[in-house]
Design a protein around this motif. Sequence first.
Motif, mmCIF file in Angstrom:
data_model
loop_
_atom_site.group_PDB
_atom_site.id
_atom_site.type_symbol
_atom_site.label_atom_id
_atom_site.label_comp_id
_atom_site.label_asym_id
_atom_site.label_seq_id
_atom_site.Cartn_x
_atom_site.Cartn_y
_atom_site.Cartn_z
ATOM 1 N N THR A 422 0.827 -1.202 0.000
ATOM 2 C CA THR A 422 0.000 0.000 0.000
ATOM 3 C C THR A 422 0.864 1.255 0.000
ATOM 4 O O THR A 422 0.580 2.225 -0.713
ATOM 5 N N VAL A 423 1.912 1.256 0.796
ATOM 6 C CA VAL A 423 2.842 2.391 0.840
ATOM 7 C C VAL A 423 3.465 2.617 -0.530
ATOM 8 O O VAL A 423 3.534 3.749 -1.026
ATOM 9 N N GLN A 424 3.896 1.547 -1.146
ATOM 10 C CA GLN A 424 4.507 1.660 -2.471
ATOM 11 C C GLN A 424 3.515 2.232 -3.490
ATOM 12 O O GLN A 424 3.870 3.065 -4.313
ATOM 13 N N PHE A 425 2.261 1.802 -3.405
ATOM 14 C CA PHE A 425 1.226 2.270 -4.332
ATOM 15 C C PHE A 425 0.979 3.771 -4.173
ATOM 16 O O PHE A 425 0.979 4.529 -5.148
ATOM 17 N N PHE A 426 0.816 4.221 -2.929
ATOM 18 C CA PHE A 426 0.476 5.620 -2.710
ATOM 19 C C PHE A 426 1.683 6.552 -2.828
ATOM 20 O O PHE A 426 1.511 7.759 -3.012
ATOM 21 N N GLN A 427 2.887 6.029 -2.720
ATOM 22 C CA GLN A 427 4.057 6.874 -2.954
ATOM 23 C C GLN A 427 4.075 7.394 -4.383
ATOM 24 O O GLN A 427 4.552 8.508 -4.646
ATOM 25 N N GLU A 428 3.555 6.612 -5.295
ATOM 26 C CA GLU A 428 3.471 7.043 -6.692
ATOM 27 C C GLU A 428 2.185 7.814 -6.980
ATOM 28 O O GLU A 428 2.168 8.724 -7.792
ATOM 29 N N ARG A 429 1.104 7.456 -6.296
ATOM 30 C CA ARG A 429 -0.215 8.023 -6.595
ATOM 31 C C ARG A 429 -0.516 9.278 -5.782
ATOM 32 O O ARG A 429 -0.913 10.304 -6.336
ATOM 33 N N ASP A 430 -0.342 9.193 -4.458
ATOM 34 C CA ASP A 430 -0.664 10.316 -3.573
ATOM 35 C C ASP A 430 0.039 10.106 -2.232
ATOM 36 O O ASP A 430 -0.535 9.551 -1.296
ATOM 37 N N PRO A 431 1.296 10.573 -2.088
ATOM 38 C CA PRO A 431 2.078 10.345 -0.861
ATOM 39 C C PRO A 431 1.409 10.882 0.403
ATOM 40 O O PRO A 431 1.675 10.382 1.501
ATOM 41 N N SER A 432 0.543 11.884 0.273
ATOM 42 C CA SER A 432 -0.092 12.454 1.459
ATOM 43 C C SER A 432 -0.953 11.425 2.188
ATOM 44 O O SER A 432 -1.169 11.529 3.393
ATOM 45 N N GLN A 433 -1.438 10.424 1.455
ATOM 46 C CA GLN A 433 -2.257 9.394 2.081
ATOM 47 C C GLN A 433 -1.440 8.582 3.093
ATOM 48 O O GLN A 433 -1.951 8.186 4.149
ATOM 49 N N ILE A 434 -0.192 8.344 2.789
ATOM 50 C CA ILE A 434 0.684 7.587 3.689
ATOM 51 C C ILE A 434 0.939 8.384 4.963
ATOM 52 O O ILE A 434 0.893 7.840 6.076
#
Length: 537
Positions: A422-434
Motif C-alpha cells: 500500500t505504501v509503495q502504491f500511494f508513494q506514486e499516486r498520492d504520498p499524502s495518504q501515507i
Amino acid sequence: MIDNGLFPKTNIAHTPLKWKGSDYLLKTDAKQIEHCLHDIDTPFYILHTGSSIALATGGEISPIGNYNCLGLIPAFNSACLGSDAFKKAHGTNYAYQAGAMANGIASIDLVTSLGRKGYLSSFGAAGLPLKTVEEAITTLQATLHDAPYAFNLIHSPSEPNLERECVELYLKYGVKTVEASAFMNLTPNIVYYRAAGLFQGSHGEIIARNNIIAKISRREVAEVFMKPAPEKILQDLVSKGLITTEQSALAQKVPVASDITVEADSAGHTDNRPLVCLLPLIQEIRNRIQKEYKYEKNIRVGAGGGISTPQAVLAAFAMGADYVVTGSVNQACRESGASEIVKAALAQADIVDVAMAPAADMFEMGVKVQVLKRGTLFAMRAQKLYEIYRQYDSIDEIPLIERNKIEEQLFQKNLDTVWDETVQFFQERDPSQIQKALENPKKKMALIFRWYLGKSSFWAKAGMQERKMDYQVWCGPAMGAFNEWVKGSYLEKPENRHVIDIAEHLMKGAAYLFRIRQLSSLGVNYIDSYGTYKVTP
C-alpha cells in the motif's frame, strides 16, 4: 374473420375516414402483418375491411374509398426517440449513451464502436493511471475525430488531487464532454472544468465548450448541478488565475451540468432508487430551477439504471426522459475491458444475482456499490472488512483469531506485507495518504482494507482464476433482465455480444413498441407476440 392476429376492440365497422387504393397494397395474412409492423421506417394505414383488420402501406385517405380507415401509424425509427437537443449538443444520431464503467471496462474499443455509429459513450477513466487516461484521449481523438465520445470524471473525496489532475488533463486536450459520477456535492474541480469552457458568442449568447453529464440519484445533488456554480468557488478560481472574471460571470448564468442522468437501480455507485419514482421527481426539480433561472437552453434529464430491454427504454422515454443510459449490459460485450470469465458470468446472471458491497473509493464513508453476487464471495467478504473497520480503531486492536482469518481467506498474505504494498502504491499516486495513515491508525487500517477492495476489481478484470471467489464485478439487475430478453437468440452467448448490436436492438425495439402501442389507441387489439420485440435467433 381472417386470423391475422389483429382484431377490433369494439364494433368499429363505420368510421368517418375512408381509404382509397388498390387491394394489392393490403397486408392481410399474419406474415405480411408481422413484416409491416417491423418495418418501422414505413407508415401504414389501419383498415377495417368488414370482415377483418388489414394494414396498407400505400393508398390515401379519401371521402369515397374502398374501406373504412381507423387511422395512420407514421414511420417512427430509433432516431425519433428522445431529445433532439441532446443529439445536437453531443453530435449524436440517437438519444442514447453508454455510461462509463471504471478501470477501462468502458474501453477504447467500446467507445469507438459506438461513436462511429453516432452513439455517445463514456470512457471508463476512473481507477486508471493518468498516463493511461491520457493515452486513451489521444487515441480516441485520433480515431473518432468529430464523432461523439465522453470521458468519466469520478468524485475522489479521499484523493482530491487526483480529481484535479484529471480535470487538467481534460482541459489540456480539449475533451468536450465529461460524465461526472459519484459526486455528493460540487467540488472546485468540476466547476473549474465547466467554467473554463465558457465564452460569449458574437450575438451575445453563452457558449459552453465543456459539457457535463452529471449522474445523480439524490435530489440535493441534482439541484447543485442544475443551479449555477457557487460564487465563492468561482471567485477562488479567479483568484488562482484558473478562469477569467468574464468566465466567472458567465458561469453564474448557466447550470453546472447541461445534462442530468437520473441513475436509478444501477451497477456500481447507486442508491437503488426506483426509476418510476426518481425520474419524475428530478424532472419537477428541473422545471422549477429552469423557471427560476431562465436559462437560455433547457436542462436535459436522462434515465439510467435498469435500461436493458426495449420495454425499459420505451418506458423511460414515455416518462419524458431526454435520453437513456445503459451500463451493465455493455460490460458483457466483446468490446468491453472485462475478462472473458467475467463476461461469461454476467451472461448467466439473473435479476436477483446482485448485492451491495462497500465501495473502495469511499470505504470510510460507508458508501456502497452494487455488484454481481453469483459465483463470488466479494460482497460478503468486503462487508466483513467494513464491520471490522467500524468496530476497531487500528489493525493492532483486531483479535488475533479474526486477523488470521482475514489474512488467510481474503488477503492471502500477512497484513504487514499488504501495508508495504500500500505504501509503495500511494508513494506514486498520492504520498499524502501515507502521511495521514502514519498519523492515524484507523486511516492506516482503512487503506489496508481498501487494498482488498481495489485488488478485487483488478483480479476480475484480469481474469485471475485463482482469485475468482474475490471478484468485484459491478452489476445491476438490468443484466438479468437483458439475459432473459435475449434468451434463445444469437445474443444469448457472450461471444456474440457487441455494443452496437445491443444499442441498435434496444432502440429499434423501443421504436417498434411505440408504434405497436398506438394500435390500441385506434381501437385495435393484437396478439401477445406482436406486443414484444424479440431479437431473431
